[in-house]
Design an enzyme around this catalytic site. Structure first.
Site, PDB file in Angstrom:
ATOM      1  N   GLY A 144       0.837  -1.203   0.000  1.00 21.93           N
ATOM      2  CA  GLY A 144       0.000   0.000   0.000  1.00 21.93           C
ATOM      3  C   GLY A 144       0.868   1.246   0.000  1.00 21.93           C
ATOM      4  O   GLY A 144       2.098   1.168   0.137  1.00 21.93           O
ATOM      5  N   GLU A 175       1.768   3.184  -2.412  1.00 21.25           N
ATOM      6  CA  GLU A 175       2.753   3.253  -3.498  1.00 21.25           C
ATOM      7  C   GLU A 175       2.599   4.524  -4.328  1.00 21.25           C
ATOM      8  O   GLU A 175       3.428   4.786  -5.206  1.00 21.25           O
ATOM      9  CB  GLU A 175       2.618   2.043  -4.446  1.00 21.25           C
ATOM     10  CG  GLU A 175       2.884   0.698  -3.819  1.00 21.25           C
ATOM     11  CD  GLU A 175       1.625   0.062  -3.258  1.00 21.25           C
ATOM     12  OE1 GLU A 175       0.571   0.738  -3.242  1.00 21.25           O
ATOM     13  OE2 GLU A 175       1.682  -1.096  -2.815  1.00 21.25           O
ATOM     14  N   GLY A 176       1.535   5.282  -4.086  1.00 21.09           N
ATOM     15  CA  GLY A 176       1.294   6.489  -4.883  1.00 21.09           C
ATOM     16  C   GLY A 176       0.372   6.198  -6.052  1.00 21.09           C
ATOM     17  O   GLY A 176       0.555   6.719  -7.156  1.00 21.09           O
ATOM     18  N   GLY A 219      -6.216   5.865   2.043  1.00 20.58           N
ATOM     19  CA  GLY A 219      -6.189   7.322   2.080  1.00 20.58           C
ATOM     20  C   GLY A 219      -5.513   7.840   0.844  1.00 20.58           C
ATOM     21  O   GLY A 219      -4.531   7.265   0.394  1.00 20.58           O
ATOM     22  N   HIS A 220      -6.067   8.868   0.242  1.00 16.80           N
ATOM     23  CA  HIS A 220      -5.364   9.504  -0.865  1.00 16.80           C
ATOM     24  C   HIS A 220      -5.634  10.997  -0.837  1.00 16.80           C
ATOM     25  O   HIS A 220      -6.655  11.439  -0.321  1.00 16.80           O
ATOM     26  CB  HIS A 220      -5.745   8.883  -2.212  1.00 16.80           C
ATOM     27  CG  HIS A 220      -7.214   8.742  -2.427  1.00 16.80           C
ATOM     28  ND1 HIS A 220      -7.861   7.530  -2.369  1.00 16.80           N
ATOM     29  CD2 HIS A 220      -8.159   9.654  -2.688  1.00 16.80           C
ATOM     30  CE1 HIS A 220      -9.150   7.719  -2.579  1.00 16.80           C
ATOM     31  NE2 HIS A 220      -9.358   8.997  -2.785  1.00 16.80           N
ATOM     32  N   THR A 263      -5.095  -6.931   4.969  1.00 16.83           N
ATOM     33  CA  THR A 263      -6.414  -6.375   5.168  1.00 16.83           C
ATOM     34  C   THR A 263      -7.434  -7.475   4.859  1.00 16.83           C
ATOM     35  O   THR A 263      -7.059  -8.623   4.610  1.00 16.83           O
ATOM     36  CB  THR A 263      -6.618  -5.082   4.337  1.00 16.83           C
ATOM     37  OG1 THR A 263      -7.832  -4.460   4.778  1.00 16.83           O
ATOM     38  CG2 THR A 263      -6.653  -5.361   2.840  1.00 16.83           C
ATOM     39  N   GLY A 306      -1.430   8.500  10.286  1.00 15.34           N
ATOM     40  CA  GLY A 306      -0.257   9.310  10.637  1.00 15.34           C
ATOM     41  C   GLY A 306       0.910   8.480  11.172  1.00 15.34           C
ATOM     42  O   GLY A 306       1.937   9.028  11.558  1.00 15.34           O
ATOM     43  N   ARG A 356       5.976   4.956   8.684  1.00 14.52           N
ATOM     44  CA  ARG A 356       6.039   3.683   7.943  1.00 14.52           C
ATOM     45  C   ARG A 356       7.411   3.045   8.102  1.00 14.52           C
ATOM     46  O   ARG A 356       8.416   3.750   8.179  1.00 14.52           O
ATOM     47  CB  ARG A 356       5.757   3.935   6.456  1.00 14.52           C
ATOM     48  CG  ARG A 356       4.352   4.463   6.236  1.00 14.52           C
ATOM     49  CD  ARG A 356       4.055   4.696   4.763  1.00 14.52           C
ATOM     50  NE  ARG A 356       2.746   5.326   4.627  1.00 14.52           N
ATOM     51  CZ  ARG A 356       2.449   6.289   3.760  1.00 14.52           C
ATOM     52  NH1 ARG A 356       3.354   6.719   2.908  1.00 14.52           N
ATOM     53  NH2 ARG A 356       1.242   6.804   3.728  1.00 14.52           N
TER      54      ARG A 356
HETATM   55  P1  IMP Z   1      -7.104  -2.991   8.235  1.00 16.03           P
HETATM   56  O1  IMP Z   1      -7.289  -2.913   6.770  1.00 16.03           O
HETATM   57  O2  IMP Z   1      -7.447  -1.712   8.953  1.00 16.03           O
HETATM   58  O3  IMP Z   1      -7.767  -4.175   8.849  1.00 16.03           O
HETATM   59  O4  IMP Z   1      -5.529  -3.201   8.527  1.00 16.03           O
HETATM   60  C1  IMP Z   1      -4.843  -4.390   8.182  1.00 16.03           C
HETATM   61  C2  IMP Z   1      -3.411  -4.081   7.747  1.00 16.03           C
HETATM   62  O5  IMP Z   1      -3.433  -3.426   6.489  1.00 16.03           O
HETATM   63  C3  IMP Z   1      -2.656  -3.146   8.696  1.00 16.03           C
HETATM   64  O6  IMP Z   1      -1.289  -3.525   8.700  1.00 16.03           O
HETATM   65  C4  IMP Z   1      -2.807  -1.789   8.045  1.00 16.03           C
HETATM   66  O7  IMP Z   1      -1.774  -0.906   8.404  1.00 16.03           O
HETATM   67  C5  IMP Z   1      -2.735  -2.173   6.575  1.00 16.03           C
HETATM   68  N1  IMP Z   1      -3.432  -1.233   5.686  1.00 16.03           N
HETATM   69  C6  IMP Z   1      -4.761  -1.148   5.463  1.00 16.03           C
HETATM   70  N2  IMP Z   1      -5.023  -0.193   4.557  1.00 16.03           N
HETATM   71  C7  IMP Z   1      -3.847   0.321   4.181  1.00 16.03           C
HETATM   72  C8  IMP Z   1      -3.463   1.317   3.226  1.00 16.03           C
HETATM   73  O8  IMP Z   1      -4.288   1.931   2.535  1.00 16.03           O
HETATM   74  N3  IMP Z   1      -2.127   1.558   3.123  1.00 16.03           N
HETATM   75  C9  IMP Z   1      -1.194   0.871   3.850  1.00 16.03           C
HETATM   76  N4  IMP Z   1      -1.495  -0.069   4.734  1.00 16.03           N
HETATM   77  C10 IMP Z   1      -2.816  -0.346   4.903  1.00 16.03           C
END
Ligand code: IMP
Length: 417
Positions: free
Chosen positions: A11, A13-14, A39-40, A236, A299, A302
């Site tokens: 995730g 990656e832009g 989020g974008h 996720t 926030g 990473r």
């Molecule tokens: P959840 O999607 O909130 O259940 O989170 C599960 C995992 O996916 C966690 O490690 C989150 O940090 C990661 N994650 C979920 N959505 C994103 C995203 O949009 N970008 C990066 N990591 C994500």
């Protein structure tokens, strides 16, 4: 014609950069998976908006933006985003924005459950605590509440009463006693607001396909957060690789003509889980600072490390990519020496695939590059030789051409080949 934009790492990656360019050609943009864990940033009328649910095409009036059946929706978050956009002169109407009536709805207890489950686990996932996992779990248990239910108070009542009685069995143990009435009062109000946008998107999407319209499916999360292909259980709860995009938009694979994979010139991850090329040292800290690697949604800082081509190659295969976008070429070029992982050591063997126990893999071989400066480059030909060698390694290793290269934070800092 259908094109899919998908993430190849963990995730962030832009994907927004490519979506911005590709949506210029699109008549319809569909978000197919995930929820407000994504989020974008969208720039409109000179202002920046941090969006989580609305497709980034929403700023373009001539494009139909759709939230597909594969998405899970927190209605309050979506309403706030719509109101914010409307207040800033971006008109969102039932003509340019639609929500699939099959999309599932995040309820307050999904968020409670997300927090409790994380606390109970010996090895927490590090979720965004937005209720994503519990909402998808209820979808699979067939006790979920769908967008359609928000438009029909009677249907909503039956669904909520059912879901509350079922969830109370678990939540009572933790001192919660859910009230159906409380949820109903709130969600009936959300339903009144969202009803004009909620519809059966099937004929809208398939009429567009028949008329040979240009449809773009905007991915959320990425390959290694995919519930089937990612680093389970540190993933996720949706199929965030490109096959999931088809399901979540209600479009079969035969229509897909292009799948664009987006990656960074290094790797980052937020939350827990294996990460073979992670750098828990000053190089990792420097990547984080130079690349501004802090989560848009939570926030959180990473975790950062070198580019891992073993992961990228497997992502190219599973997603059946037709081309790549490499972001942050400028950021990684600022290092004197850059490394790219090409094989792992696993159970005393050298391998070039991602096994189920990725946590037992360590990088076995790295390609080395000297740094570069992309600040004067406008075209691919202008790029320094070392940067071109880096891109050419990615192409050789994956067998897929790099079409977009990001060399700065601005959308205009993009080289298109
Ligand atoms: P959840 O999607 O909130 O259940 O989170 C599960 C995992 O996916 C966690 O490690 C989150 O940090 C990661 N994650 C979920 N959505 C994103 C995203 O949009 N970008 C990066 N990591 C994500």
């Amino acid at each position: 014609m259908v094109r899919i934009i998908t993430g190849l790492q963990f995730g962030d990656e832009g994907k927004g950069r490519v979506t911005h360019f590709e949506s210029k050609k699109a008549d319809m943009v569909i978000r197919a998976t995930g929820g407000n864990n994504a989020g974008h940033t969208v720039v409109a009328n000179g202002k920046k908006f941090a969006m989580h649910l609305l497709p980034s095409s929403i700023i373009r009036k001539d494009v139909v933006s759709i939230i597909g059946n594969g998405v899970v929706i927190d209605p309050k978050v979506l309403i706030d985003e719509i109101v914010e956009m409307n207040n800033n002169g971006i008109e969102i109407t039932p003509d340019n924005f639609k929500i699939s009536d099959r999309a599932h709805i995040i309820m307050p207890w999904h968020k409670d459950m997300d927090v409790i489950l994380e606390k109970q686990k010996m090895n927490p996932i590090g979720t965004t605590k937005r209720g994503i996992g519990p909402c998808y779990a209820e979808k699979c248990l067939r006790t979920g509440i769908r967008a359609y239910d928000l438009t029909d108070p009677t249907s909503l009542m039956y669904r909520v009463v059912d879901s509350v009685s079922y969830n109370n069995v678990f939540l009572n143990h933790f001192g919660y006693n859910l009230s159906s009435q409380y949820a109903l009062d709130k969600y009936v109000e959300y339903g009144k607001f969202l009803k004009p946008f909620i519809c059966d998107i099937h004929s809208i999407v398939h009429d567009a396909l028949s008329a040979d319209k240009n449809i773009l499916i905007e991915g959320a999360q990425a390959m290694y957060l995919d519930i089937d292909h990612g680093t389970y259980p540190y993933v996720t709860s949706s199929n965030s690789a490109s096959p999931g995009a088809c399901v979540g938009a209600g479009i079969g694979p035969k229509y897909v003509s292009e799948v664009i994979g987006v990656m960074k010139a290094y790797t980052s991850r937020v939350g827990e889980g294996p990460f073979p090329t992670e750098l828990k040292n000053e190089i990792g800290d420097k990547i984080r600072d130079l690349g501004h690697e802090f989560g848009t949604t939570t926030g959180r800082p990473r975790r950062c490390g070198w580019l891992d081509l073993v992961m990228i190659k497997q992502a190219v295969d599973v997603n059946s990519l037709t081309c790549l976008c490499v972001n942050h070429l400028d950021t990684i070029g600022k290092f004197d020496e850059i490394q790219v992982c090409t094989t792992y050591s696993y159970k005393n063997e050298t391998i070039n695939y991602v096994p189920i126990n990725l946590e037992n893999c360590t990088p076995a071989s790295y390609h080395m590059f000297k740094g570069w400066d992309t600040s004067n480059a406008k075209t691919y030909e202008d790029l320094p030789e070392n940067a071109k060698l880096f891109i050419s390694l990615i192409e050789k290793y994956t067998g897929v051409p790099v079409k977009y290269i990001g060399i700065g934070p601005d959308e205009n800092d993009t080289i298109i080949r």
